[in-house]
Write an enzyme that holds these catalytic residues in place. Sequence first.
Site, PDB file in Angstrom:
ATOM      1  CB  CYS A 276       2.244   7.110   4.150  1.00  0.00           C
ATOM      2  SG  CYS A 276       2.600   5.889   5.395  1.00  0.00           S
TER       3      CYS A 276
ATOM      4  CB  CYS B 110       2.879  -3.040  16.169  1.00  0.00           C
ATOM      5  SG  CYS B 110       4.655  -2.814  15.951  1.00  0.00           S
TER       6      CYS B 110
ATOM      7  CB  CYS C 171      -0.960   0.812   8.331  1.00  0.00           C
ATOM      8  SG  CYS C 171       0.452  -0.002   7.660  1.00  0.00           S
TER       9      CYS C 171
ATOM     10  CD  GLU D  58      -2.667  -1.123   2.595  1.00  0.00           C
ATOM     11  OE1 GLU D  58      -3.563  -1.945   2.697  1.00  0.00           O
ATOM     12  OE2 GLU D  58      -2.391  -0.287   3.481  1.00  0.00           O
TER      13      GLU D  58
ATOM     14  CB  CYS E  18       0.071  -2.029  13.349  1.00  0.00           C
ATOM     15  SG  CYS E  18       0.493  -2.022  11.604  1.00  0.00           S
TER      16      CYS E  18
ATOM     17  CB  CYS F 224       5.102  -5.960   9.161  1.00  0.00           C
ATOM     18  SG  CYS F 224       6.287  -5.140  10.249  1.00  0.00           S
TER      19      CYS F 224
HETATM   20  S1  SF4 Z   1       3.487  -0.570  13.090  1.00  0.00           S
HETATM   21 FE1  SF4 Z   1       2.761  -2.222  11.740  1.00  0.00          FE
HETATM   22  S2  SF4 Z   1       3.957  -2.053   9.848  1.00  0.00           S
HETATM   23 FE2  SF4 Z   1       4.988  -0.822  11.441  1.00  0.00          FE
HETATM   24  S3  SF4 Z   1       6.502  -2.233  12.343  1.00  0.00           S
HETATM   25 FE3  SF4 Z   1       4.657  -2.413  13.612  1.00  0.00          FE
HETATM   26  S4  SF4 Z   1       3.506  -4.142  12.682  1.00  0.00           S
HETATM   27 FE4  SF4 Z   1       5.055  -3.493  11.193  1.00  0.00          FE
END
Ligand code: SF4
Length: 473
Positions: free
Chosen positions: A194, A205, A446, A181, A208, A201
Site C-alpha cells: 500500500c 474523509c 492509515c 507511511e 480516515c 491529505c
Molecule cells: S481516505 Fe484518507 S488519505 Fe484517502 S483521500 Fe480520504 S482523507 Fe485522504
Amino acid sequence: MFFGNTCHDDRLPQRGEVPEPGTRQGVRASIFAATQCNRAGTMPSLLCLNRADTYMRGIMAHTPLMPIPGQIDPVPVAREITPREDGRVDLIGLPRQRIAELFAQAGLDAKQAKLRSRQVYHWLYHRGVSDFEAMTDIAKTMRPWLAERFVIGRPEIVEAQHSTDGTRKWLLRTADGHDFEMVFIPDADRGTLCVSSQVGCTLNCRFCHTGTMKLVRNLTPGEIVGQVMLARDALGEWPKGRMDVADEEDEAAYTADGRLLTNIVMMGMGEPLYNFDNVRDALKLVMDGDGLALSKRRITLSTSGVVPMMERCGEEIGVNLAVSLHAVTKEVRDEIVPLNRKFGIEDLLEACAAYPGASNARRITFEYVMLKDRNDSDDDARELVRLIRKYKLPAKVNLIPFNPWPGAPYECSSPERIRRFSDIVFEAGISAPVRTPRGRDIDAACGQLKTAAEKKSRSELDRLYAEKQASLG
Ligand code: SF4
C-alpha cells in the site's frame, strides 16, 4: 442594458494586452478591476469589462494556485522540494530517457550517454542496487564520476513495525524531512504493498486518520517508486547475478509468481489523483518491463472520487480503479467523504461507467468501510445494488470493517451486520467479500504510525533509527 461602448480610461491596458502585475499599468488596471470602474455613478462599459477581464487573466497567468479554504474544494499546492545541499541529482524516479539527458548534460557524448543510461537504469530498477560501485559492467573509473554527480535515493526508514499476522508497516521520511507511511500486507496468494502519494491529505474523509492531517506536499515520482524499491529491499526480492553474466538459477526463481510483492495499491496517505503527474510517472516506472516489471493488472489506484481526473487515469496509466464510495446517499457521503459535495455520487458513478479499460475481467472495486448505524443498514445495501445496476458497472465491493483510531467519530459495525450487508449485495450477483482486518496489533490504520511517531520525542526516534541501522549491520 447599461453598458456603453467606450472605456473611461485610455491609460488602461488595451484589449488583448496582459499587463505585468506590479507595473504602473498593472496597478491602474488592478484598481480599475477592483472598483469595476464604477466612478461617479457611471456604469462600466463593455470595453471596460473586457479590459478588466484581460487583466484578471494576466494576474491568473502570473499567480500560482492557492488552496481554497474549506474541506470540499481543495486545490493541492505542490510545495517546492528542497534541493539537495550537495547539488547531486537523485536518479530514482527518472525514466531512462531523462537519465540519458542528464548524462549528456554532465559531459558524456550522446552514444555514451545512451549506453550508460541503459546500464544504470537496469541496475537501478531491475537489480535494485543503491551504490554505483555495485554496477559491475560499468568501468571502475566511471563509477566515481557517477557518484560525484548523482545519487540513488531511497526514502529513509524512521520506524518499522511487524504485526503477528505478517503485516509490515514503515514510517518513512523524505530527504527534506517529511514523514509518510507504507504498508505491506502478505496473503496466501499475493503480497500487496500500500503506497502513499502525498504527505498528509487535503480531503478530510471522516473515517480516515490521515484525513486529520494537513497536506504537507505531494510526493515526487522518486519518493513514490522509492517505496516499492524499499519494500523489495526489505523483502530481499532483487535478483542476484549481473546484467552481463546472469545467475541463471536465480533468474529462474525470480518470476512474478515467485515474488512476495505481487500487487500494488495506491491507497496509502493522500489522494493520488491530486498528484496525478507524479503518480503516473512513478507507476510507469513500476510497470516498465525493463525495470520493476509489475503488470498494470496488478496495480490498483484508489480515488475518493476526483471525477475530472478519472478518464486520464484510465488512459494515461491504465491501472485498475478502486473508488472509496463508503455511502450511497448524499447526506451520509457528504459527511464521510466531503469531496462528495463537489463531485456527487451520480457524477462519480457515471465516470466509473466510462472508465477506460473497465470490464467484467477488470472490475472496478468499490471500497465500503462499515460504520455502525451510519452506512450499514439493509436499505444501504439495497441502494448500493440499485446504483451499481443503474450504471451497469462491472463492479465488486470490498467491505472493510472500520479500524478505529483514538478519537475516531465512528465505531465498527457488528460482524452480524457486516455479514447481512454482504449477503444482500452478494445475492444480487455482485461480489462483496468482507476484508479481514490486518495489523490490528500495530498502528496499521492509515496515518496512525505517523501520529504515534509525532508523539515520540525526536531523540527517541533518533535512537530507534540508530538501533535499526545497527541491526542492519
Ligand atoms: S481516505 Fe484518507 S488519505 Fe484517502 S483521500 Fe480520504 S482523507 Fe485522504
